[in-house]
Design a protein around this motif. Structure first.
Motif, PDB file in Angstrom:
ATOM      1  N   GLY A   9      33.411  42.542  37.561  1.00  0.00           N
ATOM      2  CA  GLY A   9      34.201  41.675  36.699  1.00  0.00           C
ATOM      3  C   GLY A   9      35.638  42.100  36.541  1.00  0.00           C
ATOM      4  N   SER A  10      35.884  43.404  36.383  1.00  0.00           N
ATOM      5  CA  SER A  10      37.259  43.861  36.158  1.00  0.00           C
ATOM      6  C   SER A  10      38.139  43.596  37.381  1.00  0.00           C
ATOM      7  N   VAL A  11      37.552  43.714  38.579  1.00  0.00           N
ATOM      8  CA  VAL A  11      38.318  43.431  39.796  1.00  0.00           C
ATOM      9  C   VAL A  11      38.674  41.954  39.852  1.00  0.00           C
ATOM     10  N   ARG A  13      39.006  39.882  37.342  1.00  0.00           N
ATOM     11  CA  ARG A  13      40.010  39.571  36.332  1.00  0.00           C
ATOM     12  C   ARG A  13      41.400  40.026  36.765  1.00  0.00           C
ATOM     13  N   ALA A  14      41.473  41.209  37.391  1.00  0.00           N
ATOM     14  CA  ALA A  14      42.772  41.699  37.875  1.00  0.00           C
ATOM     15  C   ALA A  14      43.330  40.785  38.962  1.00  0.00           C
ATOM     16  N   LEU A  15      42.457  40.322  39.846  1.00  0.00           N
ATOM     17  CA  LEU A  15      42.909  39.413  40.906  1.00  0.00           C
ATOM     18  C   LEU A  15      43.370  38.079  40.329  1.00  0.00           C
ATOM     19  N   HIS A  16      42.690  37.606  39.301  1.00  0.00           N
ATOM     20  CA  HIS A  16      43.132  36.360  38.667  1.00  0.00           C
ATOM     21  C   HIS A  16      44.510  36.518  38.040  1.00  0.00           C
ATOM     22  N   LEU A  17      44.775  37.694  37.456  1.00  0.00           N
ATOM     23  CA  LEU A  17      46.109  37.945  36.909  1.00  0.00           C
ATOM     24  C   LEU A  17      47.162  37.956  38.015  1.00  0.00           C
ATOM     25  N   LEU A  18      46.850  38.598  39.140  1.00  0.00           N
ATOM     26  CA  LEU A  18      47.780  38.592  40.270  1.00  0.00           C
ATOM     27  C   LEU A  18      48.062  37.171  40.740  1.00  0.00           C
ATOM     28  N   ASP A  19      47.008  36.360  40.840  1.00  0.00           N
ATOM     29  CA  ASP A  19      47.187  34.970  41.249  1.00  0.00           C
ATOM     30  C   ASP A  19      48.102  34.234  40.281  1.00  0.00           C
ATOM     31  N   ALA A  20      47.897  34.464  38.990  1.00  0.00           N
ATOM     32  CA  ALA A  20      48.699  33.762  37.984  1.00  0.00           C
ATOM     33  C   ALA A  20      50.164  34.175  38.060  1.00  0.00           C
ATOM     34  N   ALA A  34      47.330  35.898  29.521  1.00  0.00           N
ATOM     35  CA  ALA A  34      46.026  35.965  28.862  1.00  0.00           C
ATOM     36  C   ALA A  34      45.452  34.567  28.664  1.00  0.00           C
ATOM     37  N   ARG A  35      46.288  33.616  28.220  1.00  0.00           N
ATOM     38  CA  ARG A  35      45.802  32.242  28.011  1.00  0.00           C
ATOM     39  C   ARG A  35      45.433  31.581  29.330  1.00  0.00           C
ATOM     40  N   SER A  36      46.259  31.801  30.373  1.00  0.00           N
ATOM     41  CA  SER A  36      46.042  31.087  31.633  1.00  0.00           C
ATOM     42  C   SER A  36      44.767  31.518  32.339  1.00  0.00           C
ATOM     43  N   VAL A  37      44.373  32.777  32.186  1.00  0.00           N
ATOM     44  CA  VAL A  37      43.159  33.254  32.865  1.00  0.00           C
ATOM     45  C   VAL A  37      41.981  33.398  31.907  1.00  0.00           C
ATOM     46  N   GLY A  38      42.202  33.095  30.618  1.00  0.00           N
ATOM     47  CA  GLY A  38      41.117  33.110  29.660  1.00  0.00           C
ATOM     48  C   GLY A  38      40.617  34.492  29.300  1.00  0.00           C
ATOM     49  N   LEU A  39      41.559  35.432  29.096  1.00  0.00           N
ATOM     50  CA  LEU A  39      41.179  36.795  28.758  1.00  0.00           C
ATOM     51  C   LEU A  39      41.687  37.165  27.369  1.00  0.00           C
ATOM     52  N   PRO A  40      40.981  38.054  26.679  1.00  0.00           N
ATOM     53  CA  PRO A  40      41.535  38.597  25.438  1.00  0.00           C
ATOM     54  C   PRO A  40      42.818  39.352  25.737  1.00  0.00           C
ATOM     55  N   LEU A  41      43.751  39.320  24.800  1.00  0.00           N
ATOM     56  CA  LEU A  41      45.040  39.961  25.024  1.00  0.00           C
ATOM     57  C   LEU A  41      44.917  41.470  25.265  1.00  0.00           C
ATOM     58  N   PRO A  42      44.078  42.218  24.515  1.00  0.00           N
ATOM     59  CA  PRO A  42      43.957  43.655  24.799  1.00  0.00           C
ATOM     60  C   PRO A  42      43.467  43.939  26.229  1.00  0.00           C
ATOM     61  N   THR A  43      42.506  43.144  26.693  1.00  0.00           N
ATOM     62  CA  THR A  43      42.018  43.311  28.070  1.00  0.00           C
ATOM     63  C   THR A  43      43.129  43.020  29.070  1.00  0.00           C
ATOM     64  N   LEU A  48      47.036  44.749  33.115  1.00  0.00           N
ATOM     65  CA  LEU A  48      48.438  44.698  33.543  1.00  0.00           C
ATOM     66  C   LEU A  48      49.015  46.098  33.704  1.00  0.00           C
ATOM     67  N   ARG A  49      48.705  46.995  32.778  1.00  0.00           N
ATOM     68  CA  ARG A  49      49.192  48.377  32.890  1.00  0.00           C
ATOM     69  C   ARG A  49      48.692  49.023  34.178  1.00  0.00           C
ATOM     70  N   THR A  50      47.437  48.753  34.517  1.00  0.00           N
ATOM     71  CA  THR A  50      46.868  49.319  35.745  1.00  0.00           C
ATOM     72  C   THR A  50      47.563  48.754  36.975  1.00  0.00           C
ATOM     73  N   LEU A  51      47.788  47.450  36.980  1.00  0.00           N
ATOM     74  CA  LEU A  51      48.431  46.812  38.129  1.00  0.00           C
ATOM     75  C   LEU A  51      49.877  47.271  38.285  1.00  0.00           C
ATOM     76  N   VAL A  52      50.555  47.490  37.173  1.00  0.00           N
ATOM     77  CA  VAL A  52      51.925  48.010  37.231  1.00  0.00           C
ATOM     78  C   VAL A  52      51.913  49.442  37.759  1.00  0.00           C
ATOM     79  N   HIS A  53      50.993  50.242  37.273  1.00  0.00           N
ATOM     80  CA  HIS A  53      50.909  51.640  37.705  1.00  0.00           C
ATOM     81  C   HIS A  53      50.666  51.734  39.205  1.00  0.00           C
ATOM     82  N   GLU A  54      49.860  50.841  39.748  1.00  0.00           N
ATOM     83  CA  GLU A  54      49.539  50.867  41.176  1.00  0.00           C
ATOM     84  C   GLU A  54      50.575  50.150  42.032  1.00  0.00           C
TER      85      GLU A  54
END
Length: 245
Positions: A9-11, A13-20, A34-43, A48-54
């Motif tokens: 699931g986490s993978v 969700r991360a890919l959906h954020l990249l797509d967005a 968060a609204r566009s992919v339907g995720l809680p803001l903390p998640t 996002l922090r992980t994707l920025v770090h990588e």
């Protein structure tokens, strides 16, 4: 009933954020993502922090944009797509001259070895020193250096020491510049990288692409190397790279 694939699931969700982020022409704030992919803001913030770090995203003042890792991935994907058309040309060159054939490209400020066509009868050179540290001592490295704008060549050489690999290696930057200026479109090294081995290279060019096709063979056979065969292969590779763009 056949079980469905196991999905992480986490993978997803991360890919959906990249797509967005990739679908937007402007940086996207975290709350919008968060609204566009339907995720809680903390998640969303955690991913996002992980994707920025990588390096897959960049955090800007007004939101998130695609990072450098995405650009590099796209470049590698394009190259992988064209390799099936390039490899037959390298293999044909290998068989014609009975020497290993190489393709190298200038990318992100460095010279990178992309592909090698060798065989038991035409083994590749033992790359005991990395390509990054030996451009001055290889035919394909000098070929690419000669094609760079003077300021880019100076910047490259300022980051890479002219290491003394054999008694024949050029270690004086002024001598190297003189050789680069007078060799035209064909470069060679005679035991500059490895004693007993020689190399001949010529330039590969396409829009936004600078590289070289080279062959290596024992130095005693350097005189029999067919420069026109290397040139012909470089033209085939250049055309393949143009088509891939």
């Amino acid at each position: 009933m056949t079980a469905g694939p196991t999905l992480i699931g986490s993978v997803r969700r991360a890919l959906h954020l990249l797509d967005a982020v990739g679908a937007s022409e402007r940086p996207v704030p975290a709350k919008v993502l968060a609204r566009s992919v339907g995720l809680p803001l903390p998640t969303t913030y955690h991913l996002l922090r992980t994707l920025v770090h990588e390096g897959y995203l960049r955090k800007l003042d007004d939101g998130y944009a695609l990072g450098g890792q995405v650009s590099e991935l796209c470049q590698r994907t394009s190259l992988h797509a064209v390799l099936p058309r390039i490899r037959p040309a390298l293999r044909a060159l290998r068989d014609e001259v009975r020497g290993a054939a190489y393709l190298s490209l200038y990318s992100d400020g460095d010279i990178k070895l992309i592909d090698i066509a060798d065989s038991a009868a035409a083994p590749s050179v033992d790359l005991w020193v990395g390509v990054h540290e030996s451009a001055h001592a290889t035919a394909f490295g000098k070929c690419i250096l000669s094609g760079l704008a003077s300021e880019h060549r100076r910047e490259y050489l300022s980051r890479h020491r002219l290491a003394d690999l054999t008694p024949n290696t050029i270690t004086d930057s002024r001598v190297l510049e003189q050789k680069l200026a007078r060799c035209g479109d064909v470069f060679s090294d005679r035991e500059e990288y490895l004693l007993g081995m020689a190399c001949v290279a010529t330039t590969v060019r396409a829009p936004g692409v600078l590289g070289a096709v080279a062959i290596s063979l024992p130095v005693r056979r350097l005189g029999s190397a067919r420069v026109e065969s290397v040139r012909r292969t470089a033209c085939r590779v250049s055309r393949a790279l143009v088509v891939a763009q």
